[in-house]
Design an enzyme around this catalytic site. Structure first.
Site, PDB file in Angstrom:
ATOM      1  CE  LYS A 131       0.847   1.641   4.402  1.00 13.05           C
ATOM      2  NZ  LYS A 131       1.564   2.625   4.748  1.00 13.05           N
ATOM      3  CG  ASP A 186      -0.641   0.062   8.084  1.00 16.81           C
ATOM      4  OD1 ASP A 186      -1.566   0.923   8.032  1.00 16.81           O
ATOM      5  OD2 ASP A 186       0.559   0.225   7.826  1.00 16.81           O
TER       6      ASP A 186
HETATM    7  O1  C5P Z   1      -0.259  -0.856  14.550  1.00 15.99           O
HETATM    8  P1  C5P Z   1       1.073  -1.140  14.177  1.00 15.99           P
HETATM    9  O2  C5P Z   1       1.647  -2.329  15.047  1.00 15.99           O
HETATM   10  O3  C5P Z   1       1.600  -1.472  12.749  1.00 15.99           O
HETATM   11  O4  C5P Z   1       2.223   0.212  14.542  1.00 15.99           O
HETATM   12  C1  C5P Z   1       3.530   0.295  14.515  1.00 15.99           C
HETATM   13  C2  C5P Z   1       3.857   1.465  15.463  1.00 15.99           C
HETATM   14  O5  C5P Z   1       3.691   2.728  14.547  1.00 15.99           O
HETATM   15  C3  C5P Z   1       3.180   1.582  16.598  1.00 15.99           C
HETATM   16  O6  C5P Z   1       3.612   0.871  17.780  1.00 15.99           O
HETATM   17  C4  C5P Z   1       3.120   3.320  17.012  1.00 15.99           C
HETATM   18  O7  C5P Z   1       4.351   3.405  17.471  1.00 15.99           O
HETATM   19  C5  C5P Z   1       3.139   3.613  15.601  1.00 15.99           C
HETATM   20  N1  C5P Z   1       1.911   4.093  15.222  1.00 15.99           N
HETATM   21  C6  C5P Z   1       1.378   5.098  15.591  1.00 15.99           C
HETATM   22  N2  C5P Z   1      -0.120   5.447  15.451  1.00 15.99           N
HETATM   23  C7  C5P Z   1      -0.741   4.687  14.437  1.00 15.99           C
HETATM   24  C8  C5P Z   1      -0.281   3.713  13.866  1.00 15.99           C
HETATM   25  C9  C5P Z   1       0.953   3.284  14.025  1.00 15.99           C
HETATM   26  O8  C5P Z   1       1.820   5.826  16.447  1.00 15.99           O
HETATM   27  N3  C5P Z   1      -1.959   5.144  14.068  1.00 15.99           N
END
Ligand code: C5P
Length: 305
Positions: free
Chosen positions: A7, A136
């Site tokens: 993406k 995601d």
């Molecule tokens: O959701 P995911 O584990 O992929 O996110 C990875 C990191 O990216 C999170 O631990 C956070 O530090 C950051 N993140 C964030 N806000 C979001 C998505 C991701 O701060 N909406």
């Protein structure tokens, strides 16, 4: 085998930090035809491999394995006894590239395991498990072009007839998503937001541009609030975006948390020219022409009930 797309974020507006540490997001996701292929096989133990591609964990921190185990636990709670699996990933999406490759593999593992285990899940159940793996992952299940809200995990389709043509300029090394969000916070704490080098991303403006069907409007609305943070951590990316625009791209933007740069082009012939110019620009390590929207995680050679 499950094919799952990379993406890019056509618009990525980053809001406040929530109590759970995530940032409130409003984003327009767009799946492109750059795919990982994930094969799930019954096995006597849990395992995951990606042909030795650097940066892809082969432990339980791998998002595909996490997703398979989360679905397994879900089914066990319902009284089922599915077997363990081995997961093999044919990796084409850049690792730590801001294109949600790890999340894509998680989505693919969910689709593949659901089929293998005859899981009989509703789409909502699957999306709920996906959201628990990463922000995601639900979008990687649905694909297309979609508005993402919450921390990115609440996805609703954006209706558009536009096909967009891209040149993806891949960097030589990755960026850590948590570090890029932290850098975004640091920059915002230090300066007035208006002083940051790009305008605040506006997902509504992007949705309107997509409805207009005008590639120049889409180019004008292309924006990513994480871009200043990615530039700060990876200064060479400024030159990558500039080289793309100089080569004739309509506009360029860092994809997600970077460092992949997505360059919007008018059509395939122009994209070929931009790709050739980028290859010899010295501002990136790899170049790929892609188009979107692409389908979400999908079983190839079978159907998911
Ligand atoms: O959701 P995911 O584990 O992929 O996110 C990875 C990191 O990216 C999170 O631990 C956070 O530090 C950051 N993140 C964030 N806000 C979001 C998505 C991701 O701060 N909406």
């Amino acid at each position: 085998m499950v094919r799952v797309p990379a993406k890019i974020n056509l618009a990525l507006a980053v809001g406040d930090v929530r109590v759970d540490g995530y940032h409130e997001l409003t984003t327009v996701f767009h799946a492109v035809d750059l795919y990982d292929e994930v094969t799930i096989r019954p096995s006597g133990s849990w395992s995951v491999r990606a042909g030795g591609v650097p940066g892809v964990p082969t432990t339980r921190s791998n998002l595909a394995l996490k997703a398979a185990m989360a679905l397994h636990a879900h089914l066990v709670r319902r009284g089922r006894r599915p077997g363990e699996v081995s997961i093999e990933i044919d990796k084409k999406i850049p690792v730590a590239g801001g294109m949600a490759g790890g999340s894509a593999d998680a989505a693919a593992a969910l689709v593949g395991c659901a089929a293998l285990w005859d899981a009989d899940l509703s789409r909502d159940d699957l999306i709920g498990i996906a959201a628990g793996i990463g922000s995601d992952v639900p979008f990687a299940l649905t694909g297309g072009t979609a508005l993402g809200t919450g921390r990115g995990e609440v996805v609703s389709p954006v209706l558009t007839r536009m096909t967009l043509t891209w040149v993806l300029a891949m960097a030589g090394s990755g960026l850590s998503t948590p570090e890029v969000f932290a850098e975004c916070d640091r920059l915002r704490a230090g300066v007035d937001d208006s002083a940051l080098s790009v305008p605040r991303a506006d997902a509504d403006a992007m949705v309107a541009a997509l409805r207009s069907g005008d590639v120049d409007e889409v180019g004008a609305a292309l924006a990513n609030d994480l871009q200043p943070a990615a530039f700060s951590l990876y200064p060479k990316l400024r030159r990558t975006v500039r080289a793309g625009v100089d080569a004739g791209a309509v506009a360029g933007v860092v994809s997600g948390s970077g460092p992949t740069v997505a360059l919007l082009c008018r059509d395939l012939p122009q994209a070929s020219d931009v790709a050739a110019a980028m290859s010899s620009s010295g501002t990136c390590e790899g170049v790929r022409v892609a188009s979107g929207p692409a389908h979400g995680a999908r079983l190839i050679g079978g159907s998911l009930r």
